[in-house]
Design a protein around this motif. Structure first.
Motif, PDB file in Angstrom:
ATOM      1  N   LEU A   1       0.822  -1.217   0.000  1.00 33.92           N
ATOM      2  CA  LEU A   1       0.000   0.000   0.000  1.00 33.92           C
ATOM      3  C   LEU A   1       0.855   1.266   0.000  1.00 33.92           C
ATOM      4  O   LEU A   1       0.562   2.204  -0.742  1.00 33.92           O
ATOM      5  N   VAL A   2       1.928   1.299   0.799  1.00 36.55           N
ATOM      6  CA  VAL A   2       2.749   2.522   0.826  1.00 36.55           C
ATOM      7  C   VAL A   2       3.493   2.716  -0.492  1.00 36.55           C
ATOM      8  O   VAL A   2       3.684   3.854  -0.931  1.00 36.55           O
ATOM      9  N   VAL A   3       3.876   1.617  -1.151  1.00 39.97           N
ATOM     10  CA  VAL A   3       4.518   1.734  -2.472  1.00 39.97           C
ATOM     11  C   VAL A   3       3.500   2.232  -3.492  1.00 39.97           C
ATOM     12  O   VAL A   3       3.791   3.117  -4.309  1.00 39.97           O
ATOM     13  N   ALA A   4       2.279   1.691  -3.448  1.00 40.04           N
ATOM     14  CA  ALA A   4       1.221   2.118  -4.379  1.00 40.04           C
ATOM     15  C   ALA A   4       0.882   3.595  -4.177  1.00 40.04           C
ATOM     16  O   ALA A   4       0.699   4.333  -5.143  1.00 40.04           O
ATOM     17  N   ILE A   5       0.802   4.032  -2.929  1.00 38.88           N
ATOM     18  CA  ILE A   5       0.504   5.442  -2.632  1.00 38.88           C
ATOM     19  C   ILE A   5       1.619   6.333  -3.168  1.00 38.88           C
ATOM     20  O   ILE A   5       1.359   7.360  -3.792  1.00 38.88           O
ATOM     21  N   ALA A   6       2.864   5.939  -2.947  1.00 38.20           N
ATOM     22  CA  ALA A   6       4.003   6.722  -3.456  1.00 38.20           C
ATOM     23  C   ALA A   6       3.954   6.808  -4.981  1.00 38.20           C
ATOM     24  O   ALA A   6       4.272   7.844  -5.568  1.00 38.20           O
ATOM     25  N   ASN A   7       3.514   5.732  -5.626  1.00 39.08           N
ATOM     26  CA  ASN A   7       3.419   5.708  -7.086  1.00 39.08           C
ATOM     27  C   ASN A   7       2.328   6.660  -7.585  1.00 39.08           C
ATOM     28  O   ASN A   7       2.583   7.495  -8.452  1.00 39.08           O
ATOM     29  N   VAL A   8       1.105   6.543  -7.073  1.00 39.29           N
ATOM     30  CA  VAL A   8       0.002   7.370  -7.591  1.00 39.29           C
ATOM     31  C   VAL A   8       0.157   8.843  -7.214  1.00 39.29           C
ATOM     32  O   VAL A   8      -0.299   9.715  -7.942  1.00 39.29           O
ATOM     33  N   ASP A   9       0.823   9.111  -6.074  1.00 32.55           N
ATOM     34  CA  ASP A   9       1.050  10.501  -5.663  1.00 32.55           C
ATOM     35  C   ASP A   9       2.278  11.116  -6.335  1.00 32.55           C
ATOM     36  O   ASP A   9       2.610  12.269  -6.087  1.00 32.55           O
ATOM     37  N   LYS A  10       2.964  10.320  -7.149  1.00 29.09           N
ATOM     38  CA  LYS A  10       4.194  10.759  -7.814  1.00 29.09           C
ATOM     39  C   LYS A  10       5.192  11.319  -6.794  1.00 29.09           C
ATOM     40  O   LYS A  10       5.810  12.371  -6.984  1.00 29.09           O
ATOM     41  N   ASP A  11       5.320  10.598  -5.697  1.00 26.17           N
ATOM     42  CA  ASP A  11       6.231  10.952  -4.602  1.00 26.17           C
ATOM     43  C   ASP A  11       7.662  10.993  -5.143  1.00 26.17           C
ATOM     44  O   ASP A  11       8.110  10.037  -5.781  1.00 26.17           O
ATOM     45  N   PRO A  12       8.392  12.090  -4.900  1.00 27.59           N
ATOM     46  CA  PRO A  12       9.783  12.154  -5.379  1.00 27.59           C
ATOM     47  C   PRO A  12      10.668  11.068  -4.752  1.00 27.59           C
ATOM     48  O   PRO A  12      11.723  10.751  -5.282  1.00 27.59           O
ATOM     49  N   LEU A  13      10.226  10.498  -3.644  1.00 26.76           N
ATOM     50  CA  LEU A  13      10.983   9.427  -2.993  1.00 26.76           C
ATOM     51  C   LEU A  13      10.485   8.028  -3.393  1.00 26.76           C
ATOM     52  O   LEU A  13      10.810   7.047  -2.728  1.00 26.76           O
ATOM     53  N   TYR A  14       9.694   7.964  -4.470  1.00 25.80           N
ATOM     54  CA  TYR A  14       9.088   6.692  -4.886  1.00 25.80           C
ATOM     55  C   TYR A  14      10.112   5.572  -5.021  1.00 25.80           C
ATOM     56  O   TYR A  14       9.905   4.468  -4.515  1.00 25.80           O
ATOM     57  N   THR A  15      11.214   5.812  -5.693  1.00 26.07           N
ATOM     58  CA  THR A  15      12.220   4.766  -5.900  1.00 26.07           C
ATOM     59  C   THR A  15      12.775   4.284  -4.573  1.00 26.07           C
ATOM     60  O   THR A  15      12.955   3.083  -4.368  1.00 26.07           O
ATOM     61  N   LYS A  16      13.010   5.205  -3.647  1.00 29.44           N
ATOM     62  CA  LYS A  16      13.514   4.813  -2.323  1.00 29.44           C
ATOM     63  C   LYS A  16      12.465   4.020  -1.550  1.00 29.44           C
ATOM     64  O   LYS A  16      12.791   3.074  -0.844  1.00 29.44           O
ATOM     65  N   VAL A  17      11.207   4.405  -1.695  1.00 25.79           N
ATOM     66  CA  VAL A  17      10.135   3.664  -1.028  1.00 25.79           C
ATOM     67  C   VAL A  17      10.037   2.270  -1.638  1.00 25.79           C
ATOM     68  O   VAL A  17       9.976   1.267  -0.923  1.00 25.79           O
ATOM     69  N   ARG A  18      10.033   2.192  -2.960  1.00 24.09           N
ATOM     70  CA  ARG A  18       9.882   0.908  -3.656  1.00 24.09           C
ATOM     71  C   ARG A  18      11.018  -0.055  -3.309  1.00 24.09           C
ATOM     72  O   ARG A  18      10.803  -1.241  -3.075  1.00 24.09           O
ATOM     73  N   ARG A  19      12.241   0.464  -3.247  1.00 24.57           N
ATOM     74  CA  ARG A  19      13.405  -0.381  -2.976  1.00 24.57           C
ATOM     75  C   ARG A  19      13.726  -0.497  -1.489  1.00 24.57           C
ATOM     76  O   ARG A  19      14.683  -1.173  -1.121  1.00 24.57           O
ATOM     77  N   ASP A  20      12.974   0.192  -0.651  1.00 27.70           N
ATOM     78  CA  ASP A  20      13.165   0.216   0.805  1.00 27.70           C
ATOM     79  C   ASP A  20      14.557   0.719   1.188  1.00 27.70           C
ATOM     80  O   ASP A  20      15.190   0.225   2.131  1.00 27.70           O
ATOM     81  N   ILE A  21      15.031   1.718   0.445  1.00 28.42           N
ATOM     82  CA  ILE A  21      16.322   2.327   0.745  1.00 28.42           C
ATOM     83  C   ILE A  21      16.171   3.136   2.032  1.00 28.42           C
ATOM     84  O   ILE A  21      15.264   3.957   2.169  1.00 28.42           O
ATOM     85  N   GLY A  22      17.075   2.916   2.963  1.00 29.67           N
ATOM     86  CA  GLY A  22      17.012   3.606   4.249  1.00 29.67           C
ATOM     87  C   GLY A  22      15.799   3.173   5.067  1.00 29.67           C
ATOM     88  O   GLY A  22      15.347   3.908   5.935  1.00 29.67           O
TER      89      GLY A  22
END
Length: 198
Positions: A7-28
């Motif tokens: 859900l948090v990855v999907a939200i980052a995707n639809v909101d065009k979150d600038p941190l999307y890649t970091k969220v998707r890859r769980d960086i940090g």
């Protein structure tokens, strides 16, 4: 913790979150942190069997600006496990063997050219699918809102529900596919018109 992570990855995707890649890859541990915050905010605890409909309902109640839609794997988008009633951006998820995955493109996920979100049907030729959710003018989904002034287009002899409907028609190249026959006034494929002119 598969569902809250998804859900948090999907939200980052639809909101065009600038941190999307970091969220998707769980960086940090960004994905983990956001998933834990989501679970804590709604008071959802994940059982050893994973998440099901009750957890989806709880998350949907909390995520009021989003509509969670979960598709069953292997059904090409026809089998919906859960569909929230809230309006807003859709979070498309795929469920397979106890795990959830984000769908960023319905057409890619279901190997089709088009996907009707109204009746959950994949198809490949735009003019072949007609349902209550498809606009009769521009053939896009959802149906265009009618304007007070209709737009008539001489090139394809069709009329449209308004300026937005007409612009959708042009943008998606519907004129190259279908036109109104000047003899019978039916909407026909472009190829039929060329045959009649020979």
């Amino acid at each position: 913790m598969c569902l809250p992570r998804t859900l948090v990855v999907a939200i980052a995707n639809v909101d065009k979150d600038p941190l999307y890649t970091k969220v998707r890859r769980d960086i940090g541990k960004l994905q983990t942190t956001r998933a834990l915050e989501l679970m804590e905010a709604k008071g959802v605890s994940i059982l050893s069997e994973g998440c099901g409909i009750p957890e989806l309902q709880k998350f949907q109640q909390y995520l009021k600006n989003y509509k969670i839609i979960v598709y069953n794997y292997g059904s090409k988008g026809r089998d919906i496990i859960f569909e929230g009633t809230d309006k807003g951006s859709s979070l498309h998820l795929l469920y397979h063997e106890g795990h959830y995955n984000v769908i960023t493109s319905l057409t890619a996920a279901f190997s089709c050219g088009y996907y009707c979100k109204e009746c959950h049907v994949p198809y490949n030729i735009n003019r072949d699918h007609r349902c209550g959710g498809t606009c009769p003018g521009c053939q896009q989904s959802p149906v265009c809102t009618p304007d007070e002034i209709k737009v008539n287009y001489e090139s394809c002899k069709k009329s449209f529900l308004g300026q937005v409907c007409f612009e959708n028609h042009i943008k998606h190249g519907i004129c190259d596919q279908i036109r109104r026959c000047e003899k019978c006034f039916k909407i026909v494929p472009q190829t039929c018109l060329w045959i009649n002119l020979l």
